[in-house]
Write an enzyme that holds these catalytic residues in place. Sequence first.
Site, PDB file in Angstrom:
ATOM      1  N   CYS A 147      30.699  99.703  64.850  1.00 34.38           N
ATOM      2  CA  CYS A 147      29.367  99.330  63.845  1.00 34.38           C
ATOM      3  C   CYS A 147      29.733  99.670  62.038  1.00 34.38           C
ATOM      4  O   CYS A 147      28.703  99.768  60.965  1.00 34.38           O
ATOM      5  CB  CYS A 147      27.702  99.951  64.108  1.00 34.38           C
ATOM      6  SG  CYS A 147      27.651  99.004  65.677  1.00 34.38           S
ATOM      7  N   ALA A 148      30.650 101.180  62.281  1.00 31.09           N
ATOM      8  CA  ALA A 148      30.533 101.952  61.006  1.00 31.09           C
ATOM      9  C   ALA A 148      31.471 101.383  60.039  1.00 31.09           C
ATOM     10  O   ALA A 148      31.427 101.388  59.136  1.00 31.09           O
ATOM     11  CB  ALA A 148      30.935 103.510  61.376  1.00 31.09           C
TER      12      ALA A 148
END
Length: 353
Positions: A147-148
């Site tokens: 998700c980063a």
Amino acid sequence: MSATSEPGPRIRSIATAVPDHRISQAEARSFGAAFFANAVPRLGQMLGVFDNAAIGEGYCCLPRPWYENAGHGFREKNRQYLEHALILLRDAATKCLEAGGAVPGDIDMIVTVSTTGIATPSLDARLMEELPFRRDVQRLPIFGLGCAGGVLGLARAAACARASPGSRVLFLVVELCTLTFRGRDRSAKNLVATALFRDGAAAALLTEDGPGPAVSAWGEYTWPDSLDLMGWDVADDGLEVVFSRRIPKVVRRHMRRAASEFLASNGLALADIDRFVCHPGGTKVLEALEEAFDIPPGGLEHSRAVLHAYGNMSAATVLFVLERVLREEDPKWQLLSSLGPGFSAAFLLLRST
């Protein structure tokens, strides 16, 4: 690098793309009730995760019957990933270039982020067979950021643009989270993933000129002894999601300090930020971020709106939020943030001038 020194490359345009198959959260809940029946203890209570996720609908790369077939192995899932990731990337890239007044032949470098499948040759090499990029275009595929990846990938693209003045860098991100649904896994963890994750892609064009905000600075922080908080376990039938219930607690306890130290290194403080652009990992994470950043409850309205309209599309989601912010506002300072495997916080500072 100081955010108040030389201006960074500008985000000239942003575009997003989603698959054709739209699914309401009510439909997803119905699927979950049928699929996990007689498998998850207290299923009626557990189905509340669909109601509490604050998701209205989202998009999947394949129709519901495909997911109802429990026999799909890793090979078949990855075949679908390669096919549908390319479709979405072509759509997002085409729209982004058109919005930025560019054509594929103008691009000097492509930075591509994805963690929901495996591609060798990489997705950008495959996209070159679909769109007329120059044959000497540089490529940087990035895997493993989870998700980063939306924030960190954009940071890597900005770093490449800064290192080569005058260049035009196309940043691409695609995540097909629904393909990680495991048809043989009747666990509560798989049920939660079913409630949260959907599919999407985004693109951003970075140039020295243009009307968009400048990427002023970027950074990240990886906490020690946190590898078990988020990531993938590889199973015979695909990628098995790993996410800990401790994540909101970690955010409440440690995110403020990490963000404050990043901003301080660039001569700023949390109070200087006009708009926080946060990856909406889920309602509990958004609540924790609002607390960490001293934002009133519900104040991350753009992140919440994207979560409601699209669900959690992993790395692509924060670009959906940024697109929405830039369409409706022109804040001087924006702080993009996301969380990913490591366990890591990613930051990127935008300045409008």
